[in-house]
Design a protein around this motif. Structure first.
Motif, PDB file in Angstrom:
ATOM      1  N   UNK A 243      -5.120  -0.199   6.721  1.00  0.00           N
ATOM      2  CA  UNK A 243      -6.904   0.111   6.484  1.00  0.00           C
ATOM      3  C   UNK A 243      -7.338   1.388   7.177  1.00  0.00           C
ATOM      4  N   UNK A 244      -8.593   1.476   6.967  1.00  0.00           N
ATOM      5  CA  UNK A 244      -9.355   2.849   7.503  1.00  0.00           C
ATOM      6  C   UNK A 244     -10.580   2.708   7.128  1.00  0.00           C
ATOM      7  N   UNK A 245     -11.256   3.872   7.673  1.00  0.00           N
ATOM      8  CA  UNK A 245     -12.737   3.875   7.295  1.00  0.00           C
ATOM      9  C   UNK A 245     -12.658   5.299   6.746  1.00  0.00           C
ATOM     10  N   UNK A 246     -13.363   5.542   5.702  1.00  0.00           N
ATOM     11  CA  UNK A 246     -13.960   6.995   5.236  1.00  0.00           C
ATOM     12  C   UNK A 246     -15.285   7.177   5.441  1.00  0.00           C
ATOM     13  N   UNK A 247     -15.573   8.204   5.986  1.00  0.00           N
ATOM     14  CA  UNK A 247     -16.586   8.415   6.605  1.00  0.00           C
ATOM     15  C   UNK A 247     -17.708   9.390   5.787  1.00  0.00           C
ATOM     16  N   UNK A 248     -19.148   9.104   5.981  1.00  0.00           N
ATOM     17  CA  UNK A 248     -20.083   9.988   5.174  1.00  0.00           C
ATOM     18  C   UNK A 248     -20.624  11.017   5.999  1.00  0.00           C
ATOM     19  N   UNK A 249     -21.756  11.583   5.785  1.00  0.00           N
ATOM     20  CA  UNK A 249     -22.356  12.771   6.495  1.00  0.00           C
ATOM     21  C   UNK A 249     -22.519  12.311   7.799  1.00  0.00           C
ATOM     22  N   UNK A 250     -22.289  13.702   8.615  1.00  0.00           N
ATOM     23  CA  UNK A 250     -22.475  13.485  10.008  1.00  0.00           C
ATOM     24  C   UNK A 250     -21.665  12.154  10.816  1.00  0.00           C
ATOM     25  N   UNK A 251     -20.893  11.346  10.022  1.00  0.00           N
ATOM     26  CA  UNK A 251     -20.104  10.192  10.564  1.00  0.00           C
ATOM     27  C   UNK A 251     -21.016   9.035  10.695  1.00  0.00           C
ATOM     28  N   UNK A 252     -22.244   9.199   9.835  1.00  0.00           N
ATOM     29  CA  UNK A 252     -23.369   8.151  10.399  1.00  0.00           C
ATOM     30  C   UNK A 252     -22.957   6.944   9.324  1.00  0.00           C
ATOM     31  N   UNK A 253     -22.261   6.998   8.041  1.00  0.00           N
ATOM     32  CA  UNK A 253     -22.118   5.883   7.347  1.00  0.00           C
ATOM     33  C   UNK A 253     -20.617   5.854   6.864  1.00  0.00           C
ATOM     34  N   UNK A 254     -20.090   4.645   6.484  1.00  0.00           N
ATOM     35  CA  UNK A 254     -18.636   4.687   6.295  1.00  0.00           C
ATOM     36  C   UNK A 254     -18.559   3.290   5.243  1.00  0.00           C
ATOM     37  N   UNK A 255     -17.276   3.341   4.816  1.00  0.00           N
ATOM     38  CA  UNK A 255     -16.768   2.270   3.961  1.00  0.00           C
ATOM     39  C   UNK A 255     -15.512   2.042   4.483  1.00  0.00           C
ATOM     40  N   UNK A 256     -15.313   0.543   4.463  1.00  0.00           N
ATOM     41  CA  UNK A 256     -13.781   0.006   4.851  1.00  0.00           C
ATOM     42  C   UNK A 256     -12.837  -0.047   3.511  1.00  0.00           C
ATOM     43  N   UNK A 257     -11.631   0.684   3.875  1.00  0.00           N
ATOM     44  CA  UNK A 257     -10.677   0.580   2.958  1.00  0.00           C
ATOM     45  C   UNK A 257      -9.469  -0.197   3.186  1.00  0.00           C
ATOM     46  N   UNK A 258      -9.130  -1.170   2.495  1.00  0.00           N
ATOM     47  CA  UNK A 258      -7.863  -1.858   2.752  1.00  0.00           C
ATOM     48  C   UNK A 258      -6.773  -1.558   1.545  1.00  0.00           C
ATOM     49  N   UNK A 259      -5.542  -1.357   1.842  1.00  0.00           N
ATOM     50  CA  UNK A 259      -4.805  -1.178   0.660  1.00  0.00           C
ATOM     51  C   UNK A 259      -3.176  -2.312   0.983  1.00  0.00           C
ATOM     52  N   UNK A 260      -2.911  -2.943  -0.108  1.00  0.00           N
ATOM     53  CA  UNK A 260      -1.708  -3.773   0.273  1.00  0.00           C
ATOM     54  C   UNK A 260      -0.477  -2.968   0.298  1.00  0.00           C
ATOM     55  N   UNK A 261       0.540  -3.000   0.818  1.00  0.00           N
ATOM     56  CA  UNK A 261       1.490  -2.014   0.889  1.00  0.00           C
ATOM     57  C   UNK A 261       2.418  -2.408  -0.132  1.00  0.00           C
ATOM     58  N   UNK A 262       2.820  -3.649  -0.760  1.00  0.00           N
ATOM     59  CA  UNK A 262       3.718  -4.044  -1.611  1.00  0.00           C
ATOM     60  C   UNK A 262       3.014  -3.661  -3.057  1.00  0.00           C
ATOM     61  N   UNK A 263       1.858  -3.967  -3.440  1.00  0.00           N
ATOM     62  CA  UNK A 263       1.045  -3.888  -4.687  1.00  0.00           C
ATOM     63  C   UNK A 263       0.404  -2.382  -4.882  1.00  0.00           C
ATOM     64  N   UNK A 264      -0.302  -2.024  -3.774  1.00  0.00           N
ATOM     65  CA  UNK A 264      -0.983  -0.779  -3.696  1.00  0.00           C
ATOM     66  C   UNK A 264      -2.386  -1.385  -4.157  1.00  0.00           C
ATOM     67  N   UNK A 265      -2.630  -2.697  -4.062  1.00  0.00           N
ATOM     68  CA  UNK A 265      -4.056  -3.145  -4.553  1.00  0.00           C
ATOM     69  C   UNK A 265      -5.022  -2.769  -3.433  1.00  0.00           C
ATOM     70  N   UNK A 266      -6.181  -2.465  -4.005  1.00  0.00           N
ATOM     71  CA  UNK A 266      -7.290  -1.725  -2.894  1.00  0.00           C
ATOM     72  C   UNK A 266      -8.417  -2.773  -2.929  1.00  0.00           C
ATOM     73  N   UNK A 267      -8.921  -3.098  -1.722  1.00  0.00           N
ATOM     74  CA  UNK A 267     -10.238  -3.674  -1.395  1.00  0.00           C
ATOM     75  C   UNK A 267     -11.180  -2.954  -0.338  1.00  0.00           C
ATOM     76  N   UNK A 268     -12.262  -2.851  -0.902  1.00  0.00           N
ATOM     77  CA  UNK A 268     -13.298  -1.920  -0.095  1.00  0.00           C
ATOM     78  C   UNK A 268     -14.289  -3.003   0.547  1.00  0.00           C
ATOM     79  N   UNK A 269     -14.780  -2.564   1.636  1.00  0.00           N
ATOM     80  CA  UNK A 269     -15.743  -3.132   2.402  1.00  0.00           C
ATOM     81  C   UNK A 269     -17.278  -2.548   2.409  1.00  0.00           C
ATOM     82  N   UNK A 270     -18.332  -3.106   2.493  1.00  0.00           N
ATOM     83  CA  UNK A 270     -19.517  -2.359   2.250  1.00  0.00           C
ATOM     84  C   UNK A 270     -20.135  -2.448   3.755  1.00  0.00           C
ATOM     85  N   UNK A 271     -20.415  -1.042   4.470  1.00  0.00           N
ATOM     86  CA  UNK A 271     -21.097  -1.249   5.986  1.00  0.00           C
ATOM     87  C   UNK A 271     -22.400  -0.416   5.611  1.00  0.00           C
ATOM     88  N   UNK A 272     -23.245  -1.187   5.278  1.00  0.00           N
ATOM     89  CA  UNK A 272     -24.790  -0.501   4.979  1.00  0.00           C
ATOM     90  C   UNK A 272     -25.524   0.018   6.206  1.00  0.00           C
TER      91      UNK A 272
END
Length: 391
Positions: A243-272
């Motif tokens: 897991x990690x965060x991808x950051x928006x402008x000025x590091x004020x906004x972000x999205x959570x990203x999760x990746x399953x290591x076996x299947x590479x399946x992706x889940x995204x989390x909303x951080x409004x």
């Protein structure tokens, strides 16, 4: 044979043939003599120009020593007519007899070796004026353009062509050909199109850099990646996530990203609202809660401050968190690669709060529907489906 007959067979005037014999070249309305004199045959004016170096023949340019020159080809023809063996010809040229044999076999016409015809044929074979496949209109170019618009990588496109058009050799293109086409267009000014076509948005290839050291910032002690079970490392057992965060402008906004290591399946989390440790903890807990029990193995994260509440997350979900070493993104390689893919949808420097949870779900579905090289060109969604139906 007489010059007149030779000129007739060559299709030129006898005077032209005489000029050739004397090393005279016609340039426009003038003749250039080997001694550097240039004579305009309409006005009769004679001028002296810089003479060509004596080492350069009027019929050939300097070549790399590994290439046969027209003079050597003439010698091959002369010695061949005299009945000399291939070895004798090779000794005269200072070249292997095999070189002479290949030249005669490849360049002879109807059993006759003609040196100037052979030299012209060789010169023509060196030219490669072939146009790039993607510079030509047609189904291949249309297919590549469509997949680029869908944010597929060049390697994904190449392997998809093999699956969709197994018997059509015209529908083949290498990833490098796609990259070259994109970068050539970029140098021509199509930077906006490149930003859409490639996930990095770069118009040139750039080296990677490393930063300085980062200090731990957690109250509760971290469990380092070196203590992670071996079954997580070899990806043999599903249910372990990065897991990690991808950051928006000025590091004020972000999205959570999760990746399953076996299947590479992706889940995204909303951080409004933000990306404090508590907000990230709550989003991660909600994402993990959507998974079946056997897919809640572990979570690997970097040492970002957003994971300060990692102990509370583990207590709430039962999922242990392992932390990477400082400045070691390759220890979460699947997640880093996925974050790069996500930048096509969420460019750097933009406000990520404008994207709703439905938007994130749509992006996750599109990523999970892309074929992956590491999965044998299956999609993460297919691998997860197989995993859920067999367990």
């Amino acid at each position: 044979m007489p010059r007149r007959d030779a000129a007739a067979q060559a299709g030129v005037h006898e005077r032209t043939a005489r000029d050739w014999d004397r090393g005279i070249r016609k340039i426009g309305n003038a003749r250039l003599h080997p001694d550097g004199r240039r004579i305009d045959y309409k006005t009769g004016v004679s001028t002296t120009v810089c003479a060509a170096p004596a080492s350069l023949s009027a019929v050939e340019a300097e070549l790399h020593p590994r290439f046969l020159t027209v003079t050597e080809r003439e010698l091959i023809s002369d010695l061949r007519r005299q009945g000399e063996s291939l070895r004798a010809i090779g000794r005269a040229l200072g070249r292997p007899a095999s070189t002479v044999k290949r030249e005669i076999d490849a360049r002879s016409a109807e059993g006759v070796y003609q040196p100037h015809r052979a030299h012209r044929a060789w010169a023509a074979s060196r030219a490669r004026p072939r146009q790039s496949k993607l510079a030509q209109d047609g189904p291949l170019r249309d297919h590549v353009a469509q997949k680029l618009r869908e944010r597929w990588s060049p390697e994904q496109i190449r392997n998809n062509l093999l699956l969709e058009f197994p018997g059509d050799e015209g529908m083949r293109v290498s990833p490098e050909t796609i990259y070259q086409a994109i970068y050539v267009q970029a140098r021509g000014g199509l930077r906006r199109e490149v930003a859409v076509a490639l996930r990095t948005g770069r118009t040139i290839r750039t080296p990677r850099r490393t930063g300085g050291a980062r200090q731990p910032r957690f109250t509760h002690p971290m469990i380092m990646i070196s203590d992670r079970p071996a079954e997580v490392e070899d990806r043999a057992v599903p249910g372990h996530w990065e897991g990690d965060l991808i950051m928006g402008s000025r590091n004020e906004t972000a999205i959570v990203t999760l990746v399953e290591r076996h299947t590479r399946y992706v889940l995204l989390g909303h951080l409004p609202g933000g990306h404090t440790a508590e907000e990230v903890r709550d989003v991660l807990t909600a994402l993990i809660a959507t998974l079946p029990e056997h897919l809640r193995g572990s979570l690997t994260w970097d040492q970002g401050s957003e994971m300060a509440a990692h102990k509370q997350f583990t207590v709430a979900t039962g999922v242990p968190v392992y932390f990477c070493d400082p400045h070691s993104p390759w220890q979460r390689g699947s997640n880093e690669n996925t974050n790069g893919l996500l930048r096509q949808y969420f460019p750097k420097g933009t406000d990520l709060s404008v994207h709703s949870a439905e938007d994130l779900e749509h992006v996750a579905q599109q990523l999970n529907g892309r074929p992956r090289k590491t999965l044998g060109w299956a999609t993460p969604a297919e691998r997860l489906r197989d995993l859920l139906t067999t367990t």
